[in-house]
Scaffold this motif. Structure first.
Motif, PDB file in Angstrom:
ATOM      1  N   ILE A   5      -4.983  -3.176  20.737  1.00 45.55           N
ATOM      2  CA  ILE A   5      -6.123  -3.980  20.288  1.00 45.55           C
ATOM      3  C   ILE A   5      -7.332  -3.678  21.161  1.00 45.55           C
ATOM      4  N   LYS A   6      -8.506  -3.995  20.639  1.00 44.49           N
ATOM      5  CA  LYS A   6      -9.711  -3.892  21.466  1.00 44.49           C
ATOM      6  C   LYS A   6     -10.371  -5.260  21.500  1.00 44.49           C
ATOM      7  N   LYS A   7     -10.957  -5.537  22.650  1.00 48.68           N
ATOM      8  CA  LYS A   7     -11.660  -6.800  22.853  1.00 48.68           C
ATOM      9  C   LYS A   7     -13.136  -6.483  23.024  1.00 48.68           C
ATOM     10  N   GLU A   8     -13.951  -7.187  22.265  1.00 40.29           N
ATOM     11  CA  GLU A   8     -15.395  -6.993  22.358  1.00 40.29           C
ATOM     12  C   GLU A   8     -16.057  -8.362  22.449  1.00 40.29           C
ATOM     13  N   VAL A   9     -17.193  -8.408  23.104  1.00 39.84           N
ATOM     14  CA  VAL A   9     -17.958  -9.644  23.198  1.00 39.84           C
ATOM     15  C   VAL A   9     -18.563  -9.933  21.828  1.00 39.84           C
ATOM     16  N   ASP A  10     -18.450 -11.178  21.386  1.00 39.29           N
ATOM     17  CA  ASP A  10     -19.044 -11.611  20.126  1.00 39.29           C
ATOM     18  C   ASP A  10     -20.569 -11.564  20.275  1.00 39.29           C
ATOM     19  N   PRO A  11     -21.267 -10.785  19.454  1.00 38.77           N
ATOM     20  CA  PRO A  11     -22.719 -10.678  19.600  1.00 38.77           C
ATOM     21  C   PRO A  11     -23.464 -11.992  19.319  1.00 38.77           C
ATOM     22  N   THR A  12     -22.818 -12.931  18.621  1.00 41.67           N
ATOM     23  CA  THR A  12     -23.478 -14.210  18.331  1.00 41.67           C
ATOM     24  C   THR A  12     -23.192 -15.266  19.393  1.00 41.67           C
ATOM     25  N   ASN A  13     -22.204 -15.015  20.258  1.00 38.64           N
ATOM     26  CA  ASN A  13     -21.849 -15.971  21.310  1.00 38.64           C
ATOM     27  C   ASN A  13     -21.140 -15.191  22.415  1.00 38.64           C
ATOM     28  N   ASN A  14     -21.854 -14.881  23.494  1.00 37.69           N
ATOM     29  CA  ASN A  14     -21.283 -14.008  24.532  1.00 37.69           C
ATOM     30  C   ASN A  14     -20.157 -14.651  25.336  1.00 37.69           C
ATOM     31  N   ARG A  15     -19.818 -15.911  25.041  1.00 37.57           N
ATOM     32  CA  ARG A  15     -18.673 -16.538  25.705  1.00 37.57           C
ATOM     33  C   ARG A  15     -17.386 -16.334  24.915  1.00 37.57           C
ATOM     34  N   ARG A  16     -17.489 -15.742  23.740  1.00 35.84           N
ATOM     35  CA  ARG A  16     -16.319 -15.497  22.903  1.00 35.84           C
ATOM     36  C   ARG A  16     -16.016 -14.014  22.818  1.00 35.84           C
ATOM     37  N   GLN A  17     -14.737 -13.718  22.566  1.00 32.95           N
ATOM     38  CA  GLN A  17     -14.321 -12.332  22.375  1.00 32.95           C
ATOM     39  C   GLN A  17     -13.798 -12.156  20.955  1.00 32.95           C
ATOM     40  N   ILE A  18     -14.091 -11.005  20.392  1.00 35.24           N
ATOM     41  CA  ILE A  18     -13.574 -10.638  19.081  1.00 35.24           C
ATOM     42  C   ILE A  18     -12.477  -9.599  19.287  1.00 35.24           C
ATOM     43  N   LEU A  19     -11.348  -9.812  18.627  1.00 35.78           N
ATOM     44  CA  LEU A  19     -10.206  -8.911  18.732  1.00 35.78           C
ATOM     45  C   LEU A  19     -10.028  -8.143  17.431  1.00 35.78           C
ATOM     46  N   SER A  20      -9.717  -6.870  17.564  1.00 38.97           N
ATOM     47  CA  SER A  20      -9.407  -6.040  16.399  1.00 38.97           C
ATOM     48  C   SER A  20      -8.401  -4.970  16.833  1.00 38.97           C
ATOM     49  N   LEU A  21      -7.839  -4.290  15.849  1.00 42.48           N
ATOM     50  CA  LEU A  21      -6.872  -3.237  16.155  1.00 42.48           C
ATOM     51  C   LEU A  21      -7.585  -1.938  16.524  1.00 42.48           C
ATOM     52  N   THR A  22      -7.004  -1.224  17.468  1.00 43.50           N
ATOM     53  CA  THR A  22      -7.471   0.122  17.785  1.00 43.50           C
ATOM     54  C   THR A  22      -6.910   1.073  16.733  1.00 43.50           C
ATOM     55  N   LYS A  23      -7.284   2.322  16.822  1.00 43.24           N
ATOM     56  CA  LYS A  23      -6.731   3.327  15.914  1.00 43.24           C
ATOM     57  C   LYS A  23      -5.201   3.363  16.036  1.00 43.24           C
ATOM     58  N   LYS A  24      -4.718   3.323  17.266  1.00 38.93           N
ATOM     59  CA  LYS A  24      -3.262   3.319  17.506  1.00 38.93           C
ATOM     60  C   LYS A  24      -2.624   2.059  16.916  1.00 38.93           C
ATOM     61  N   GLY A  25      -3.290   0.916  17.080  1.00 31.85           N
ATOM     62  CA  GLY A  25      -2.780  -0.331  16.527  1.00 31.85           C
ATOM     63  C   GLY A  25      -2.741  -0.316  15.012  1.00 31.85           C
ATOM     64  N   LYS A  26      -3.780   0.254  14.389  1.00 32.22           N
ATOM     65  CA  LYS A  26      -3.817   0.359  12.922  1.00 32.22           C
ATOM     66  C   LYS A  26      -2.700   1.262  12.419  1.00 32.22           C
ATOM     67  N   GLN A  27      -2.460   2.370  13.123  1.00 34.64           N
ATOM     68  CA  GLN A  27      -1.391   3.287  12.715  1.00 34.64           C
ATOM     69  C   GLN A  27      -0.026   2.612  12.830  1.00 34.64           C
ATOM     70  N   LEU A  28       0.171   1.865  13.902  1.00 30.36           N
ATOM     71  CA  LEU A  28       1.431   1.141  14.084  1.00 30.36           C
ATOM     72  C   LEU A  28       1.608   0.098  12.974  1.00 30.36           C
ATOM     73  N   ALA A  29       0.542  -0.635  12.658  1.00 32.59           N
ATOM     74  CA  ALA A  29       0.602  -1.638  11.591  1.00 32.59           C
ATOM     75  C   ALA A  29       0.904  -0.969  10.248  1.00 32.59           C
ATOM     76  N   LYS A  30       0.305   0.184  10.007  1.00 30.42           N
ATOM     77  CA  LYS A  30       0.552   0.912   8.755  1.00 30.42           C
ATOM     78  C   LYS A  30       2.015   1.344   8.658  1.00 30.42           C
ATOM     79  N   THR A  31       2.558   1.852   9.755  1.00 31.38           N
ATOM     80  CA  THR A  31       3.964   2.255   9.787  1.00 31.38           C
ATOM     81  C   THR A  31       4.865   1.065   9.470  1.00 31.38           C
ATOM     82  N   MET A  32       4.539  -0.084  10.058  1.00 29.19           N
ATOM     83  CA  MET A  32       5.347  -1.283   9.823  1.00 29.19           C
ATOM     84  C   MET A  32       5.240  -1.748   8.374  1.00 29.19           C
ATOM     85  N   LYS A  33       4.036  -1.682   7.796  1.00 28.09           N
ATOM     86  CA  LYS A  33       3.877  -2.072   6.389  1.00 28.09           C
ATOM     87  C   LYS A  33       4.665  -1.134   5.479  1.00 28.09           C
TER      88      LYS A  33
END
Length: 126
Positions: free
Chosen positions: A90-118
């Motif tokens: 996963i990657k963690k990024e600062v929320d551009p609308t609120n710098n006290r929050r973090q937004i989480l999303s899958l990395t390329k590796k995470g997306k590939q792993l999720a695809k394999t599982m699906k």
């Protein structure tokens, strides 16, 4: 001696077991040490099913503390603590609308792993 009972009685759960195996293998180091724990697994599945999402949403919905979510999202990220390499799922990024929050999303590796599982989950069952 009796034969071990190994007959698959529920292919859906067999596929879930195979997905867990894929995740465990992706999160095992060269020495065979398992690097992921149950909370980190839950976070990975949450992010895979809600991405992009706020870290705070993960904490509330899974029911974990801020400290636990920080520790485990660090483990799932590219860098884990004092220069140690994380799992890079996963990657963690600062929320551009609120710098006290973090937004989480899958990395390329995470997306590939999720695809394999699906692919495992939705494989035709014979």
């Amino acid at each position: 001696m009796d034969k071990l009972k190994r007959e698959i009685t529920d292919p859906v759960f067999e596929n879930l077991l195979r997905c867990d195996e894929v995740l465990r293998l992706a999160c095992t180091d060269q020495s065979g040490n398992l690097l992921i724990n149950p909370i980190a697994k839950s976070i990975f599945f949450y992010v895979a099913s809600h991405a992009p999402c706020h870290k705070k949403a993960v904490e509330i919905d899974i029911g974990i503390s801020t400290a636990s979510s920080s520790r485990n999202t660090d483990l799932l990220s590219a860098e884990y603590g004092k220069g140690q390499q994380g799992l890079n799922l996963i990657k963690k990024e600062v929320d551009p609308t609120n710098n006290r929050r973090q937004i989480l999303s899958l990395t390329k590796k995470g997306k590939q792993l999720a695809k394999t599982m699906k692919n495992i989950l939705y494989a035709r069952m014979s």
